[in-house]
Write a protein that holds these residues in place. Structure first.
Motif, PDB file in Angstrom:
ATOM      1  N   ILE A   7      52.530-143.463  -4.277  1.00 22.81           N
ATOM      2  CA  ILE A   7      51.380-143.790  -3.210  1.00 22.81           C
ATOM      3  C   ILE A   7      51.661-142.783  -1.689  1.00 22.81           C
ATOM      4  O   ILE A   7      53.124-142.454  -0.946  1.00 22.81           O
ATOM      5  N   VAL A   8      50.521-142.269  -1.209  1.00 26.93           N
ATOM      6  CA  VAL A   8      50.405-141.337  -0.099  1.00 26.93           C
ATOM      7  C   VAL A   8      49.502-142.221   0.742  1.00 26.93           C
ATOM      8  O   VAL A   8      49.183-142.536   0.939  1.00 26.93           O
ATOM      9  N   LYS A   9      50.622-141.977   2.275  1.00 27.13           N
ATOM     10  CA  LYS A   9      49.974-142.630   3.355  1.00 27.13           C
ATOM     11  C   LYS A   9      49.728-141.913   4.125  1.00 27.13           C
ATOM     12  O   LYS A   9      50.942-141.442   4.718  1.00 27.13           O
ATOM     13  N   VAL A  10      48.724-141.251   5.010  1.00 25.20           N
ATOM     14  CA  VAL A  10      48.825-140.423   5.967  1.00 25.20           C
ATOM     15  C   VAL A  10      48.109-141.657   7.352  1.00 25.20           C
ATOM     16  O   VAL A  10      47.069-141.558   7.100  1.00 25.20           O
ATOM     17  N   THR A  11      48.954-141.090   8.545  1.00 21.93           N
ATOM     18  CA  THR A  11      48.342-142.028   9.823  1.00 21.93           C
ATOM     19  C   THR A  11      48.265-140.214  10.636  1.00 21.93           C
ATOM     20  O   THR A  11      48.807-139.872  10.957  1.00 21.93           O
ATOM     21  N   ALA A  12      47.046-140.120  11.504  1.00 15.80           N
ATOM     22  CA  ALA A  12      46.837-139.171  12.246  1.00 15.80           C
ATOM     23  C   ALA A  12      46.521-139.862  13.893  1.00 15.80           C
ATOM     24  O   ALA A  12      46.284-140.341  13.596  1.00 15.80           O
ATOM     25  N   HIS A  13      47.007-139.310  14.517  1.00 14.08           N
ATOM     26  CA  HIS A  13      47.310-139.533  15.753  1.00 14.08           C
ATOM     27  C   HIS A  13      46.926-139.016  16.892  1.00 14.08           C
ATOM     28  O   HIS A  13      47.041-137.728  17.070  1.00 14.08           O
ATOM     29  N   PHE A  14      45.185-138.841  16.893  1.00 19.63           N
ATOM     30  CA  PHE A  14      44.214-138.566  18.438  1.00 19.63           C
ATOM     31  C   PHE A  14      43.896-138.665  18.905  1.00 19.63           C
ATOM     32  O   PHE A  14      44.140-140.098  19.227  1.00 19.63           O
ATOM     33  N   ARG A  15      43.702-137.923  20.444  1.00 16.59           N
ATOM     34  CA  ARG A  15      43.152-138.424  21.406  1.00 16.59           C
ATOM     35  C   ARG A  15      42.446-137.526  22.063  1.00 16.59           C
ATOM     36  O   ARG A  15      42.187-136.710  22.009  1.00 16.59           O
ATOM     37  N   GLU A  16      41.165-138.464  23.393  1.00 17.45           N
ATOM     38  CA  GLU A  16      40.914-137.941  24.190  1.00 17.45           C
ATOM     39  C   GLU A  16      40.459-137.901  25.699  1.00 17.45           C
ATOM     40  O   GLU A  16      41.576-138.576  26.269  1.00 17.45           O
ATOM     41  N   GLN A  17      40.602-136.460  25.971  1.00 18.65           N
ATOM     42  CA  GLN A  17      40.659-136.739  27.842  1.00 18.65           C
ATOM     43  C   GLN A  17      39.373-136.161  27.916  1.00 18.65           C
ATOM     44  O   GLN A  17      38.940-135.157  27.911  1.00 18.65           O
ATOM     45  N   GLY A  18      38.884-136.369  29.589  1.00 21.60           N
ATOM     46  CA  GLY A  18      37.959-135.911  30.438  1.00 21.60           C
ATOM     47  C   GLY A  18      36.258-136.378  29.765  1.00 21.60           C
ATOM     48  O   GLY A  18      36.865-137.470  29.415  1.00 21.60           O
ATOM     49  N   SER A  19      35.405-135.760  30.485  1.00 21.92           N
ATOM     50  CA  SER A  19      34.300-136.445  30.325  1.00 21.92           C
ATOM     51  C   SER A  19      33.027-135.489  29.349  1.00 21.92           C
ATOM     52  O   SER A  19      33.372-134.439  30.122  1.00 21.92           O
ATOM     53  N   VAL A  20      32.355-135.720  28.607  1.00 24.88           N
ATOM     54  CA  VAL A  20      31.199-134.986  28.397  1.00 24.88           C
ATOM     55  C   VAL A  20      30.660-134.635  29.610  1.00 24.88           C
ATOM     56  O   VAL A  20      29.985-133.247  29.344  1.00 24.88           O
ATOM     57  N   LEU A  21      29.918-136.044  30.028  1.00 21.48           N
ATOM     58  CA  LEU A  21      29.385-135.390  31.210  1.00 21.48           C
ATOM     59  C   LEU A  21      29.713-134.219  32.069  1.00 21.48           C
ATOM     60  O   LEU A  21      28.622-133.556  32.476  1.00 21.48           O
ATOM     61  N   ARG A  22      30.776-134.074  32.487  1.00 20.24           N
ATOM     62  CA  ARG A  22      31.425-133.883  33.251  1.00 20.24           C
ATOM     63  C   ARG A  22      31.812-132.536  32.994  1.00 20.24           C
ATOM     64  O   ARG A  22      31.427-131.281  33.472  1.00 20.24           O
ATOM     65  N   GLY A  23      32.066-131.957  31.382  1.00 16.24           N
ATOM     66  CA  GLY A  23      31.759-130.794  30.679  1.00 16.24           C
ATOM     67  C   GLY A  23      33.385-130.432  30.825  1.00 16.24           C
ATOM     68  O   GLY A  23      33.842-129.172  30.194  1.00 16.24           O
ATOM     69  N   ASP A  24      34.086-131.204  31.286  1.00 15.42           N
ATOM     70  CA  ASP A  24      35.410-130.977  30.083  1.00 15.42           C
ATOM     71  C   ASP A  24      36.972-132.296  29.302  1.00 15.42           C
ATOM     72  O   ASP A  24      37.859-131.749  29.654  1.00 15.42           O
ATOM     73  N   ALA A  25      35.926-132.237  28.725  1.00 19.34           N
ATOM     74  CA  ALA A  25      36.022-133.502  27.696  1.00 19.34           C
ATOM     75  C   ALA A  25      37.201-132.427  26.595  1.00 19.34           C
ATOM     76  O   ALA A  25      36.024-131.293  26.157  1.00 19.34           O
ATOM     77  N   GLU A  26      37.638-132.894  26.259  1.00 17.27           N
ATOM     78  CA  GLU A  26      38.905-132.049  25.011  1.00 17.27           C
ATOM     79  C   GLU A  26      39.742-133.196  24.116  1.00 17.27           C
ATOM     80  O   GLU A  26      39.772-134.025  24.495  1.00 17.27           O
ATOM     81  N   ALA A  27      39.614-132.621  23.071  1.00 19.21           N
ATOM     82  CA  ALA A  27      39.725-133.315  21.977  1.00 19.21           C
ATOM     83  C   ALA A  27      41.677-132.680  21.343  1.00 19.21           C
ATOM     84  O   ALA A  27      41.997-131.863  21.896  1.00 19.21           O
ATOM     85  N   PHE A  28      42.363-133.621  21.346  1.00 15.20           N
ATOM     86  CA  PHE A  28      44.162-133.484  20.796  1.00 15.20           C
ATOM     87  C   PHE A  28      43.882-134.222  19.684  1.00 15.20           C
ATOM     88  O   PHE A  28      44.067-135.731  19.980  1.00 15.20           O
ATOM     89  N   CYS A  29      44.953-133.295  19.198  1.00 19.36           N
ATOM     90  CA  CYS A  29      45.791-134.352  17.825  1.00 19.36           C
ATOM     91  C   CYS A  29      47.133-133.755  18.090  1.00 19.36           C
ATOM     92  O   CYS A  29      47.877-132.839  18.317  1.00 19.36           O
ATOM     93  N   ASP A  30      47.799-134.877  17.594  1.00 18.52           N
ATOM     94  CA  ASP A  30      48.965-135.406  18.741  1.00 18.52           C
ATOM     95  C   ASP A  30      49.742-135.530  17.140  1.00 18.52           C
ATOM     96  O   ASP A  30      51.649-135.070  17.762  1.00 18.52           O
ATOM     97  N   GLY A  31      49.152-135.421  15.944  1.00 17.63           N
ATOM     98  CA  GLY A  31      50.508-135.698  14.688  1.00 17.63           C
ATOM     99  C   GLY A  31      49.560-135.749  13.903  1.00 17.63           C
ATOM    100  O   GLY A  31      48.989-136.731  14.140  1.00 17.63           O
ATOM    101  N   PHE A  32      50.677-136.098  12.519  1.00 17.96           N
ATOM    102  CA  PHE A  32      50.758-136.473  11.516  1.00 17.96           C
ATOM    103  C   PHE A  32      51.594-137.311  11.188  1.00 17.96           C
ATOM    104  O   PHE A  32      53.131-136.515  11.393  1.00 17.96           O
ATOM    105  N   GLU A  33      51.525-138.505  10.526  1.00 19.70           N
ATOM    106  CA  GLU A  33      52.767-138.953  10.070  1.00 19.70           C
ATOM    107  C   GLU A  33      52.417-138.830   7.902  1.00 19.70           C
ATOM    108  O   GLU A  33      50.892-139.572   7.647  1.00 19.70           O
ATOM    109  N   ILE A  34      53.287-138.345   7.384  1.00 17.77           N
ATOM    110  CA  ILE A  34      53.233-138.206   6.037  1.00 17.77           C
ATOM    111  C   ILE A  34      53.975-139.207   5.083  1.00 17.77           C
ATOM    112  O   ILE A  34      55.420-139.804   5.681  1.00 17.77           O
ATOM    113  N   GLU A  35      53.492-140.826   4.676  1.00 15.74           N
ATOM    114  CA  GLU A  35      54.728-141.248   4.314  1.00 15.74           C
ATOM    115  C   GLU A  35      54.588-141.386   2.307  1.00 15.74           C
ATOM    116  O   GLU A  35      53.317-141.989   1.886  1.00 15.74           O
TER     117      GLU A  35
END
Length: 84
Positions: A7-35
């Motif tokens: 069994i392989v379990k992968v957990t991804a940690h993503f987050r967003e900040q900012g605003s699409v309407l303001r034009g400063d939206a950003e996406a981040f990947c903070d890491g992955f855990e593999i079990e």
């Protein structure tokens, strides 16, 4: 190699900040855990080698953990679109 179950379990940690309407939206990947869970009569050394080789051969892990170049091209109504 004798493996009864894996069994392989992968957990991804993503987050967003900012605003699409303001034009400063950003996406981040903070890491992955593999079990990885293996049921086998093989020795721990054999299973460790198998996991090591599987990780070496995983295109996705290599791309995510390395400096893989990404190229982009875009078009609008068939005409090339300049990149921002």
């Amino acid at each position: 190699m004798n493996i009864q179950k894996e069994i392989v379990k992968v957990t991804a940690h993503f987050r967003e900040q900012g605003s699409v309407l303001r034009g400063d939206a950003e996406a981040f990947c903070d890491g992955f855990e593999i079990e990885i869970q293996v049921e086998s009569g093989e020795s721990p050394e054999t299973i460790r080698d198998l996991i090591r080789l599987a990780r070496q051969m995983c295109f996705t892990e290599v791309a995510l953990s390395g400096q893989t170049p990404v190229t982009l091209s875009a078009s609008l109504n068939g005409a090339p679109l300049d990149q921002p």
